[in-house]
Motif scaffolding. Structure first.
Motif, mmCIF file in Angstrom:
data_model
loop_
_atom_site.group_PDB
_atom_site.id
_atom_site.type_symbol
_atom_site.label_atom_id
_atom_site.label_comp_id
_atom_site.label_asym_id
_atom_site.label_seq_id
_atom_site.Cartn_x
_atom_site.Cartn_y
_atom_site.Cartn_z
ATOM 1 N N ALA A 52 43.523 6.293 19.552
ATOM 2 C CA ALA A 52 44.215 7.017 18.566
ATOM 3 C C ALA A 52 43.418 7.947 17.687
ATOM 4 C CB ALA A 52 44.930 6.153 17.611
ATOM 5 N N VAL A 53 42.319 7.451 17.365
ATOM 6 C CA VAL A 53 41.276 8.157 16.392
ATOM 7 C C VAL A 53 40.742 9.440 17.199
ATOM 8 C CG1 VAL A 53 38.911 8.017 15.670
ATOM 9 C CG2 VAL A 53 40.518 6.083 15.409
ATOM 10 N N ALA A 54 40.435 9.164 18.667
ATOM 11 C CA ALA A 54 40.151 10.165 19.588
ATOM 12 C C ALA A 54 41.058 11.232 19.683
ATOM 13 C CB ALA A 54 39.876 9.615 20.916
ATOM 14 N N ALA A 55 42.408 10.973 19.574
ATOM 15 C CA ALA A 55 43.420 11.969 19.628
ATOM 16 C C ALA A 55 43.656 12.668 18.415
ATOM 17 C CB ALA A 55 44.885 11.191 19.847
ATOM 18 N N ALA A 56 43.390 11.933 17.114
ATOM 19 C CA ALA A 56 43.369 12.741 15.972
ATOM 20 C C ALA A 56 42.078 13.710 15.981
ATOM 21 C CB ALA A 56 43.085 11.548 14.632
ATOM 22 N N ARG A 57 41.276 13.541 16.334
ATOM 23 C CA ARG A 57 40.051 14.417 16.464
ATOM 24 C C ARG A 57 40.566 15.821 17.328
ATOM 25 N NH1 ARG A 57 35.156 12.505 14.358
ATOM 26 N NH2 ARG A 57 34.137 14.165 15.020
ATOM 27 N N GLU A 58 41.064 15.416 18.466
ATOM 28 C CA GLU A 58 41.550 16.349 19.209
ATOM 29 C C GLU A 58 42.397 17.312 18.461
ATOM 30 O OE1 GLU A 58 40.381 17.632 22.062
ATOM 31 O OE2 GLU A 58 38.921 16.168 22.607
ATOM 32 N N LEU A 59 43.578 16.896 17.980
ATOM 33 C CA LEU A 59 44.439 17.585 17.158
ATOM 34 C C LEU A 59 43.772 18.241 15.956
ATOM 35 C CD1 LEU A 59 47.121 14.582 16.997
ATOM 36 C CD2 LEU A 59 47.534 16.918 18.001
ATOM 37 N N PHE A 60 43.077 17.726 15.351
ATOM 38 C CA PHE A 60 42.268 18.480 14.209
ATOM 39 C C PHE A 60 41.447 19.493 14.889
ATOM 40 C CE2 PHE A 60 42.526 14.183 11.887
ATOM 41 C CZ PHE A 60 43.777 14.328 11.452
ATOM 42 N N ALA A 61 40.691 19.312 15.885
ATOM 43 C CA ALA A 61 39.932 20.383 16.409
ATOM 44 C C ALA A 61 40.626 21.685 16.966
ATOM 45 C CB ALA A 61 38.887 19.787 17.569
ATOM 46 N N ALA A 62 41.809 21.290 17.231
ATOM 47 C CA ALA A 62 42.610 22.174 17.773
ATOM 48 C C ALA A 62 43.364 22.974 16.513
ATOM 49 C CB ALA A 62 43.875 21.571 18.681
ATOM 50 N N GLY A 63 42.964 22.735 15.424
ATOM 51 C CA GLY A 63 43.635 23.437 14.209
ATOM 52 C C GLY A 63 44.798 22.698 13.563
ATOM 53 N N LEU A 64 45.268 21.759 14.239
ATOM 54 C CA LEU A 64 46.376 21.016 13.713
ATOM 55 C C LEU A 64 46.162 20.099 12.419
ATOM 56 C CD1 LEU A 64 48.231 20.455 16.857
ATOM 57 C CD2 LEU A 64 47.875 22.530 15.779
ATOM 58 N N ARG A 65 45.627 20.747 11.528
ATOM 59 C CA ARG A 65 45.291 19.935 10.218
ATOM 60 C C ARG A 65 46.166 19.895 9.055
ATOM 61 N NH1 ARG A 65 41.135 23.219 11.200
ATOM 62 N NH2 ARG A 65 39.356 22.379 12.787
ATOM 63 N N ARG A 78 50.566 20.237 21.419
ATOM 64 C CA ARG A 78 50.216 18.793 21.068
ATOM 65 C C ARG A 78 50.179 18.105 22.123
ATOM 66 N NH1 ARG A 78 54.368 20.769 17.346
ATOM 67 N NH2 ARG A 78 56.124 19.754 18.417
ATOM 68 N N VAL A 79 51.042 17.910 23.282
ATOM 69 C CA VAL A 79 50.676 17.251 24.428
ATOM 70 C C VAL A 79 49.307 17.407 24.871
ATOM 71 C CG1 VAL A 79 51.349 16.815 26.874
ATOM 72 C CG2 VAL A 79 53.255 17.166 24.790
ATOM 73 N N ASP A 80 48.891 18.942 24.803
ATOM 74 C CA ASP A 80 47.506 19.061 25.677
ATOM 75 C C ASP A 80 46.333 18.574 24.788
ATOM 76 O OD1 ASP A 80 48.764 20.261 27.572
ATOM 77 O OD2 ASP A 80 48.428 22.376 26.750
ATOM 78 N N SER A 93 56.256 11.739 23.783
ATOM 79 C CA SER A 93 57.097 11.317 22.558
ATOM 80 C C SER A 93 56.268 11.550 21.350
ATOM 81 C CB SER A 93 57.456 9.733 22.784
ATOM 82 O OG SER A 93 56.224 8.926 23.109
ATOM 83 N N THR A 94 54.977 10.987 21.413
ATOM 84 C CA THR A 94 54.059 11.358 20.087
ATOM 85 C C THR A 94 54.177 12.679 19.658
ATOM 86 O OG1 THR A 94 52.879 9.245 20.739
ATOM 87 C CG2 THR A 94 51.962 10.849 19.148
ATOM 88 N N ALA A 95 53.988 13.721 20.409
ATOM 89 C CA ALA A 95 54.070 15.173 20.213
ATOM 90 C C ALA A 95 55.133 15.589 19.625
ATOM 91 C CB ALA A 95 53.735 16.180 21.644
ATOM 92 N N THR A 96 56.415 15.093 20.183
ATOM 93 C CA THR A 96 57.927 15.087 19.334
ATOM 94 C C THR A 96 57.654 14.631 17.968
ATOM 95 O OG1 THR A 96 58.841 15.495 21.600
ATOM 96 C CG2 THR A 96 60.116 14.822 19.569
ATOM 97 N N ALA A 97 57.103 13.427 17.910
ATOM 98 C CA ALA A 97 57.253 12.630 16.587
ATOM 99 C C ALA A 97 56.359 13.461 15.508
ATOM 100 C CB ALA A 97 56.721 11.230 16.709
#
Length: 212
Positions: A52-65, A78-80, A93-97
């Motif tokens: 989950a922490v790694a996923a957060a880092r990936e989302l933030f690195a993609a600019g989704l902050r 988000r899925v990617d 499902s998490t990308a949708t949430a």
């Protein structure tokens, strides 16, 4: 072992906060508060916290902050990002949430969770209830949010959730939040709370800490 000494060892060995690990520079401002919420959504799935922490880092690195950036991103974006962190089975499902939750934060609190705080009016249970209106945020995820943000929202302090108190008990430390808070400086409350959770999950950690 002396309780304060045990607490110092918990801080030394396990005291990195989950927000820090996810790359969040926590402050009482909209973007980092939202990023903590994202981390909590990710932790809500039955998946390893490290993933989950790694996923957060990936989302933030993609600019989704921010919630606006999260809404503007496509579902596939988000899925990617989740996939790059090996956040499997729950990625779609998490990308949708995440998209639905970001839209709620924009619509309900104008993108600023400090408005949620004001709505709660200093009532911690009310605040937890408002958090649970966000998709995927249940009692445990709401507790994680409170645990991480107590450093910037004083009305939450001291916040030690069930998992932190359970770990404290196995280490021979007091279970009450007030007594646990008395073992460390106020600036270290979040680190102790997260450190207790980490120690409770790490194989052999309790035995090593108890052994001194």
């Amino acid at each position: 072992m002396d309780a304060k000494r045990t607490a110092r060892r918990v801080l030394h060995d396990y005291g990195e906060t989950y927000a820090h690990q996810a790359g969040i520079r926590l402050a009482d401002t909209p973007a980092p508060l939202y990023q903590v919420l994202v981390l909590c959504v990710l932790c809500a799935a039955p998946i390893r916290t490290e993933t989950a922490v790694a996923a957060a880092r990936e989302l933030f690195a993609a600019g989704l902050r921010t919630p606006r950036a999260m809404v503007r991103a496509t579902w596939q974006d988000r899925v990617d990002a989740l996939g790059r962190a090996h956040y499997r089975r729950y990625d779609e499902s998490t990308a949708t949430a995440l998209g639905d939750g970001a839209q709620l934060v924009l619509d309900r609190w104008h993108g600023d969770l400090r408005a949620l705080r004001r709505e709660a009016g200093g009532d911690v249970e009310r605040l937890r209830g408002l958090l649970r209106e966000v998709p995927r945020i249940g009692p445990t995820a709401a507790d994680i949010f409170c645990r991480e943000t107590q450093g910037v929202w004083p009305e939450l302090r001291p916040f030690f959730d069930t998992r932190a108190r359970r770990s404290a008990s196995t280490l021979g430390l007091p279970r009450s939040p007030g007594a646990l808070a008395g073992l460390v400086a106020p600036r270290d409350l979040v680190r102790l709370a997260d450190g207790l959770v980490r120690a409770g999950r790490a194989p052999g950690a309790v035995e090593r800490l108890r052994a001194g």
